[in-house]
Write a protein that holds these residues in place. Structure first.
Motif, PDB file in Angstrom:
ATOM      1  N   GLU A  72       0.830  -1.207   0.000  1.00  0.00           N
ATOM      2  CA  GLU A  72       0.000   0.000   0.000  1.00  0.00           C
ATOM      3  C   GLU A  72       0.862   1.254   0.000  1.00  0.00           C
ATOM      4  O   GLU A  72       0.589   2.221  -0.725  1.00  0.00           O
ATOM      5  CB  GLU A  72      -0.924  -0.013   1.225  1.00  0.00           C
ATOM      6  CG  GLU A  72      -2.087   0.964   1.153  1.00  0.00           C
ATOM      7  CD  GLU A  72      -1.714   2.373   1.568  1.00  0.00           C
ATOM      8  OE1 GLU A  72      -2.402   3.319   1.157  1.00  0.00           O
ATOM      9  OE2 GLU A  72      -0.709   2.532   2.306  1.00  0.00           O
ATOM     10  N   THR A  73       1.927   1.255   0.802  1.00  0.00           N
ATOM     11  CA  THR A  73       2.814   2.415   0.873  1.00  0.00           C
ATOM     12  C   THR A  73       3.492   2.671  -0.468  1.00  0.00           C
ATOM     13  O   THR A  73       3.561   3.815  -0.939  1.00  0.00           O
ATOM     14  CB  THR A  73       3.868   2.210   1.971  1.00  0.00           C
ATOM     15  OG1 THR A  73       3.211   2.049   3.240  1.00  0.00           O
ATOM     16  CG2 THR A  73       4.821   3.395   2.055  1.00  0.00           C
ATOM     17  N   LEU A  74       3.980   1.607  -1.101  1.00  0.00           N
ATOM     18  CA  LEU A  74       4.638   1.769  -2.396  1.00  0.00           C
ATOM     19  C   LEU A  74       3.654   2.242  -3.463  1.00  0.00           C
ATOM     20  O   LEU A  74       4.021   3.012  -4.353  1.00  0.00           O
ATOM     21  CB  LEU A  74       5.297   0.451  -2.824  1.00  0.00           C
ATOM     22  CG  LEU A  74       6.507   0.020  -2.012  1.00  0.00           C
ATOM     23  CD1 LEU A  74       7.037  -1.315  -2.509  1.00  0.00           C
ATOM     24  CD2 LEU A  74       7.615   1.074  -2.059  1.00  0.00           C
ATOM     25  N   GLY A  75       2.405   1.810  -3.364  1.00  0.00           N
ATOM     26  CA  GLY A  75       1.411   2.267  -4.323  1.00  0.00           C
ATOM     27  C   GLY A  75       1.198   3.767  -4.259  1.00  0.00           C
ATOM     28  O   GLY A  75       1.109   4.451  -5.294  1.00  0.00           O
ATOM     29  N   ARG A  76       1.145   4.314  -3.047  1.00  0.00           N
ATOM     30  CA  ARG A  76       0.984   5.759  -2.898  1.00  0.00           C
ATOM     31  C   ARG A  76       2.223   6.506  -3.365  1.00  0.00           C
ATOM     32  O   ARG A  76       2.137   7.589  -3.952  1.00  0.00           O
ATOM     33  CB  ARG A  76       0.643   6.107  -1.452  1.00  0.00           C
ATOM     34  CG  ARG A  76      -0.758   5.668  -1.046  1.00  0.00           C
ATOM     35  CD  ARG A  76      -1.164   6.191   0.314  1.00  0.00           C
ATOM     36  NE  ARG A  76      -0.333   5.649   1.376  1.00  0.00           N
ATOM     37  CZ  ARG A  76       0.577   6.332   2.042  1.00  0.00           C
ATOM     38  NH1 ARG A  76       0.786   7.601   1.770  1.00  0.00           N
ATOM     39  NH2 ARG A  76       1.276   5.763   2.996  1.00  0.00           N
ATOM     40  N   LEU A  77       3.388   5.926  -3.102  1.00  0.00           N
ATOM     41  CA  LEU A  77       4.624   6.566  -3.555  1.00  0.00           C
ATOM     42  C   LEU A  77       4.716   6.548  -5.076  1.00  0.00           C
ATOM     43  O   LEU A  77       5.093   7.559  -5.700  1.00  0.00           O
ATOM     44  CB  LEU A  77       5.829   5.858  -2.936  1.00  0.00           C
ATOM     45  CG  LEU A  77       7.201   6.398  -3.324  1.00  0.00           C
ATOM     46  CD1 LEU A  77       7.324   7.883  -3.004  1.00  0.00           C
ATOM     47  CD2 LEU A  77       8.294   5.607  -2.623  1.00  0.00           C
ATOM     48  N   GLU A  78       4.365   5.444  -5.688  1.00  0.00           N
ATOM     49  CA  GLU A  78       4.390   5.363  -7.148  1.00  0.00           C
ATOM     50  C   GLU A  78       3.436   6.383  -7.771  1.00  0.00           C
ATOM     51  O   GLU A  78       3.727   6.956  -8.828  1.00  0.00           O
ATOM     52  CB  GLU A  78       4.021   3.947  -7.587  1.00  0.00           C
ATOM     53  CG  GLU A  78       5.126   2.929  -7.315  1.00  0.00           C
ATOM     54  CD  GLU A  78       4.638   1.496  -7.417  1.00  0.00           C
ATOM     55  OE1 GLU A  78       5.495   0.598  -7.588  1.00  0.00           O
ATOM     56  OE2 GLU A  78       3.411   1.258  -7.314  1.00  0.00           O
ATOM     57  N   ALA A  79       2.300   6.618  -7.112  1.00  0.00           N
ATOM     58  CA  ALA A  79       1.358   7.627  -7.619  1.00  0.00           C
ATOM     59  C   ALA A  79       1.973   9.017  -7.584  1.00  0.00           C
ATOM     60  O   ALA A  79       1.781   9.827  -8.507  1.00  0.00           O
ATOM     61  CB  ALA A  79       0.073   7.585  -6.795  1.00  0.00           C
ATOM     62  N   GLU A  80       2.719   9.330  -6.520  1.00  0.00           N
ATOM     63  CA  GLU A  80       3.391  10.623  -6.434  1.00  0.00           C
ATOM     64  C   GLU A  80       4.466  10.757  -7.514  1.00  0.00           C
ATOM     65  O   GLU A  80       4.610  11.807  -8.143  1.00  0.00           O
ATOM     66  CB  GLU A  80       4.012  10.801  -5.048  1.00  0.00           C
ATOM     67  CG  GLU A  80       3.023  11.050  -3.941  1.00  0.00           C
ATOM     68  CD  GLU A  80       2.360  12.404  -4.078  1.00  0.00           C
ATOM     69  OE1 GLU A  80       2.907  13.402  -3.584  1.00  0.00           O
ATOM     70  OE2 GLU A  80       1.280  12.463  -4.702  1.00  0.00           O
ATOM     71  N   VAL A  81       5.222   9.697  -7.721  1.00  0.00           N
ATOM     72  CA  VAL A  81       6.268   9.721  -8.751  1.00  0.00           C
ATOM     73  C   VAL A  81       5.647   9.892 -10.136  1.00  0.00           C
ATOM     74  O   VAL A  81       6.143  10.666 -10.969  1.00  0.00           O
ATOM     75  CB  VAL A  81       7.117   8.438  -8.676  1.00  0.00           C
ATOM     76  CG1 VAL A  81       8.025   8.313  -9.893  1.00  0.00           C
ATOM     77  CG2 VAL A  81       7.957   8.436  -7.395  1.00  0.00           C
ATOM     78  N   ALA A  82       4.539   9.206 -10.388  1.00  0.00           N
ATOM     79  CA  ALA A  82       3.871   9.331 -11.688  1.00  0.00           C
ATOM     80  C   ALA A  82       3.328  10.742 -11.896  1.00  0.00           C
ATOM     81  O   ALA A  82       3.363  11.277 -13.014  1.00  0.00           O
ATOM     82  CB  ALA A  82       2.743   8.311 -11.786  1.00  0.00           C
ATOM     83  N   ALA A  83       2.825  11.367 -10.829  1.00  0.00           N
ATOM     84  CA  ALA A  83       2.239  12.701 -10.946  1.00  0.00           C
ATOM     85  C   ALA A  83       3.282  13.789 -11.138  1.00  0.00           C
ATOM     86  O   ALA A  83       3.040  14.772 -11.845  1.00  0.00           O
ATOM     87  CB  ALA A  83       1.389  12.998  -9.711  1.00  0.00           C
TER      88      ALA A  83
END
Length: 242
Positions: A72-83
């Motif tokens: 879950e934590t990595l999913g939120r981080l990946e979303a920030e990196v993508a944005a």
């Protein structure tokens, strides 16, 4: 929630989120609703206290938690990196919950972390939980670093530290009203230094009125409380103890 202090203002021109733009020791920073810090001048994304594999650490001691915190934590981080497409990604310490967490990573999760280093500089600032840094994952290891004139380190130092950006304390803000109380992870700043909220799914929060924060700020603290889709600026007088 009450917005306060004219030097700390929302920038509604930022279309992607309800981030709060402010300055720390004259450096412009963006406080993201995810709990991440964005330094636009450096295209640098900073996250603190992910505490990856905290669930598996507790399980080893017999306290069973759903084993999905890392995912879950990595999913939120990946979303920030993508944005944001950062050129630099900084883990500001306690990225892992303990010194054997990296060994317990699922292979797919390890691959996701490695992929975050693709095309960018990945920096692991070490903390008290992960003082050895990563062993097999890509990136640079550092005790602290300077970015946009700010000193990025895991643990805040005592006394006046103008320009310091840290984590470690997992700040949280509590606000009471006639309808009840709301408690949220938050950024904590007085315009001179900044403490980031914990980014990890299982990381807790320490009330900013706790004695651990005493003496760290030269002016009344402003809490940037994390809402669903925006950061709310909360003045010191509106903050309640637990």
């Amino acid at each position: 929630m009450n917005a306060v202090a004219p030097s700390f203002v929302y920038d509604f021109a930022v279309a992607t989120c309800g981030s709060l733009r402010t300055t720390v020791a004259a450096a412009e920073v963006m406080l993201r609703p995810s709990g991440a810090l964005w330094l636009a001048a450096e295209a640098c994304l900073v996250v603190a206290d992910l505490h990856l594999e905290k669930g598996s650490s507790y399980a080893r001691r017999g306290q069973m938690l759903p084993p999905y915190d890392t995912r879950e934590t990595l999913g939120r981080l990946e979303a920030e990196v993508a944005a944001l497409a950062p050129r630099i990604l900084v883990f500001l310490g306690d990225t892992f919950h303990d010194r054997t967490s990296e060994e317990r990573l699922d292979a797919a999760d390890a691959a996701r972390i490695a992929a975050l280093a693709g095309g960018r500089r990945l920096i692991w600032v070490v903390g008290n939980h992960d003082a050895d840094g990563p062993r097999a994952l890509p990136g640079e290891r550092a005790a602290e670093l300077t970015m946009s004139g700010l000193a990025l380190r895991h643990e805040p130092r005592a006394g006046v530290q103008s320009g310091e950006v840290s984590g470690h304390l997992h700040p949280a803000a509590k606000v009471r009203s006639a309808r009840g109380a709301v408690r949220r992870r938050c950024f904590a700043t007085d315009g001179e230094r900044l403490i980031l909220p914990a980014f990890g799914a299982y990381a807790g929060g320490l009330n900013v009125r706790d004695a651990a924060f005493a003496g760290l700020f030269t002016r009344p603290l402003l809490a940037g409380a994390l809402g669903r889709d925006r950061v709310h600026a909360i003045g010191w007088r509106s903050l309640a103890a637990d």
